[in-house]
Each structure stands twice: as structure tokens, then as C-alpha cells.
Write a protein that holds these residues in place. Structure first.
Motif, short mmCIF file in Angstrom:
data_model
loop_
_atom_site.label_atom_id
_atom_site.label_comp_id
_atom_site.label_asym_id
_atom_site.label_seq_id
_atom_site.Cartn_x
_atom_site.Cartn_y
_atom_site.Cartn_z
N ALA A 53 1.52 6.99 -6.75
CA ALA A 53 0.61 8.06 -6.80
C ALA A 53 1.13 9.60 -6.55
O ALA A 53 0.72 10.44 -7.43
N VAL A 54 1.51 9.86 -5.48
CA VAL A 54 2.28 10.99 -5.26
C VAL A 54 3.11 11.33 -6.21
O VAL A 54 3.03 12.69 -6.59
N ARG B 276 2.26 1.83 -3.30
CA ARG B 276 1.43 2.35 -4.39
C ARG B 276 0.97 3.80 -4.15
O ARG B 276 0.86 4.69 -5.11
N ALA B 277 0.98 4.12 -2.92
CA ALA B 277 0.62 5.60 -2.40
C ALA B 277 2.08 6.37 -3.02
O ALA B 277 1.66 7.49 -3.73
N ALA C 32 0.88 -1.11 -0.07
CA ALA C 32 -0.02 0.06 0.09
C ALA C 32 0.84 1.22 0.10
O ALA C 32 0.50 2.04 -0.71
N GLY C 33 2.01 1.24 0.65
CA GLY C 33 2.83 2.37 0.80
C GLY C 33 3.56 2.59 -0.50
O GLY C 33 3.79 3.90 -0.89
#
Length: 138
Positions: A132-133, A128-129, A125-126
Motif C-alpha cells: 500500500a505504501v 500488505r502495508a 499484514a506487513g
């Protein structure tokens, strides 16, 4: 051949991580607890890794190209910037809080412990985040 060599390298790495105790978050956290239940045994694991890397690089750099690739793939960014320092800090904090680094968490999945799966899910999840950022920043 690349797939087989990748499997063998991964197997050796995973076995080394397991044998050294780095898949046990309590052992890793005790290594970081300098003023409590400090366990210095991981110093020998890290020292062994440094010696192996030192020798390995000297052998590998003698070759004009890697055995299974057309060229060495080396990073081109040599500057210390906020992204590198921030990522290093997040990595270190995560390792200190959870007792896992990504390299040890993947072999630890074989233990079947729920905490390992939660860590790997949070890791993914990190990633992926962060992507995205970075994509929004252009």
C-alpha cells in the motif's frame, strides 16, 4: 509437472527447516544471543545451505534455460538503495525479535502453535502495508 516439482521442492525445504531446528524460535534466538545462551549449531545449517547453493548454481547455470521455464528470471536492480537496506533491516529485526524468518515460519505452521500463526498473520499484514505504501509512492 511444475506443480509437482514445486510441491517436492517445498516438501524437501520444509523437512530441512524442521530437521535443522529452524522452526523452533528458541533455537534461533539462542543463535543470536552471542553473550548469553549462544547455540552455534545453526552455523552448520547456514554453512550447509551455502555449500548446497554454491554447487547448485554452478550446475544450473550450465543450462541454457531452466527445465520448467522458458528463461531464467533474474533481478535487474543491482544498486543498494534505501528500500533494499530498510527491508533488510526490518527482516533482520523481525527475525531477531520473533525467532522466525518467513521461510521457516511457513513449515512451522504445521506445528499448530498460536505464535506461528500470529507471526504469519503479522507477516502478511506487513506485506500488505508495504504494498500500500509503495502504491501511494507511485
Amino acid at each position: 509437472m511444475r506443480l509437482l516439482s514445486g510441491y517436492i521442492v517445498g516438501l524437501v525445504f520444509g523437512l530441512g527447516i524442521a530437521i535443522s531446528g529452524m522452526i523452533n524460535p528458541a533455537k534461533v534466538l539462542n543463535f543470536f544471543d552471542l553473550f548469553g545462551t549462544w547455540d552455534p549449531s545453526l552455523v552448520f545449517v547456514m554453512g550447509g545451505a551455502l555449500v548446497t547453493t554454491f554447487i547448485g548454481y554452478r550446475i544450473v547455470w550450465r543450462r541454457p534455460v531452466p527445465m520448467l521455464e522458458g528463461a531464467f528470471q533474474l533481478p535487474t536492480n543491482t544498486k543498494l538503495d534505501a528500500r533494499l537496506i530498510g527491508g533488510s533491516a526490518v527482516f533482520g529485526l523481525g527475525w531477531g525479535i520473533a525467532g522466525f524468518c518467513p521461510g521457516a515460519a511457513l513449515p512451522a505452521l504445521g506445528t499448530g502453535q498460536a505464535g506461528v500463526f500470529a507471526f504469519v498473520a503479522a507477516l502478511l499484514a506487513g506485506i500488505r502495508a508495504a504494498r500500500a505504501v509503495l502504491a501511494r509512492q507511485g
